[in-house]
Write an enzyme that holds these catalytic residues in place. Sequence first.
Site, short mmCIF file in Angstrom:
data_model
loop_
_atom_site.label_atom_id
_atom_site.label_comp_id
_atom_site.label_asym_id
_atom_site.label_seq_id
_atom_site.Cartn_x
_atom_site.Cartn_y
_atom_site.Cartn_z
N HIS A 291 -4.15 -37.00 -28.15
CA HIS A 291 -3.85 -36.29 -27.02
C HIS A 291 -4.14 -37.48 -25.80
CE1 HIS A 291 -6.85 -33.81 -25.37
NE2 HIS A 291 -7.27 -33.60 -26.51
N CYS B 80 -10.91 -32.61 -30.63
CA CYS B 80 -9.69 -33.58 -30.70
C CYS B 80 -10.05 -34.99 -30.05
CB CYS B 80 -8.56 -32.85 -29.93
SG CYS B 80 -7.90 -31.48 -30.85
#
Length: 533
Positions: free
Chosen positions: A425, A444
């Site tokens: 992301h 992440c």
Amino acid sequence: MMGSKVQRALSVAVLALGVGAGVPASAAMELTAFKQAVAVEASGNAAISAFYRERDYAPFWTTAEAAPMRSALLHAIAGAQAHGLPVARYDADALTALFHDVRTQRDVARAEVGAMRMFLAYARDVSSGVLSPADITDEIKRKVDRPDPAQLIQAFAQAESPEAFLRALPPDSPEYARLLRTKMRLERLIAEGGWGDKVPGYGQRPGDSGPQVVALRNRLIAMGYLSRSATRQYDAALQSAVQQFQLDHGLEPDGVAGRSTIDEVNVSPETRLRQVLVAMERERWLGDARGGMHVLVNITDFHARLIEEGEVVFETRSVVGQNRSTHRTPEFSDVMEHMIINPSWNVPRSIAVSEYLPQMMANPGAAGHLQLIDGSGRVVSRASIDFSRYNARNFPFDLKQPPSRGNALGQVKFMFPNPYNIYLHDTPSQHLFVREVRAFSHGCIRLDDPFDFAYALLALQTEDPKGFFHDRLATGRETKVDLETPLPVHIIYRTAMSDPRGRMQYRRDIYGRDAAIFDALRAAGVALAPVRG
């Protein structure tokens, strides 16, 4: 030498017992005893038992006709050390002894089944790895595609060329071939004395001179970064060599030999060899199924890449998980199915109760950028909530951050649904990408150039990827965009790897996983075995 010794022993066994040369009626009882002995020896392995049962316990390895298969197996075993395997598992001396000492049908059966066990052990290890990743750490989620033992035996039995079959077992990737060559080169180097003396001190820079500069120059000459020279000056050639070394080791290429650069320069070839051995094992775990086009994220390298037929077509810096037990980025492979433009951030419960709940207990207005969501999916006003009533077990709300430029996920995320809740992301924390070591996330993977990454993916399915992306971004609404061609995603952890030109790259073991793998390999019998000149 070893091969001929075993071959002679096998011949002695075959001739002495008449196996495979036609069994006279008077020897029927002895043949029955042989079959019974094979059944007993194979009883601990379902695949081997089934194989011999289906062939009515006829010999496979100990016939005169089996010489090509025996030769191929012995040749493969002789090369086990080159692959960084635990050589004792495929002990040619033990097999020699089995065939040398045959006196009874039980002895021949022991040799027969022993050879089959050795074949299966070697084939499994060289094709898919010595270790099981989950036995090392639960942070390695990789699912290893182990060969089915029964299918291995059948395929080998039907192979036109036993040698070609065994040669094809290791990973067929260019990376594995390059690691294999690097291993051999390092072993020769170690046998010849390595890279010489370590470099004392830190902080050498262009314009300096003296013994420390000479030591640095000599070390880089030995490593192949610099042509031989007698100068004591930190000249332009030395600066260029330092910069190339820094690039190859994930360091800031400023041409100054500071602490981190000298620390890496002083790493021994034995340590680099250990890294390569671990990388070879990891490559066996990964296997050949990368996909023609795929996303590759190397945790230790802090980069994400889009690879097409072995070529890097897009690359961006990344931030990975912090070196904490709850934050380290796991290793696994999956398939990217879609991207979300203008994503909401649904705060993972572990973060909500461990980080935000204590803040809201102290101040109900804390983390005001996050919405409080009840079990029915409705936004709840904080004014009516007594947060002191709750703890990590009974907190009944979810936390959500709506789409915005300041969203923790930035303005786009790339999804490959997985049980670990890991994805790629955007991020508003752009300042982190200038760091040399970029381990700051909850797990992440944050991308430095997420828009360009989106364009690269969308270019596979639209003529105007940039326009397509920004039309949806401009709405401010959360929008899911499916990938017409889902892409494999491989999140790997390599401290030794090659670039597309074949040049070796080394990185630091930021989570300590490679050290744990090498310890496990050593416990399994893998050893550093430099070539002796």
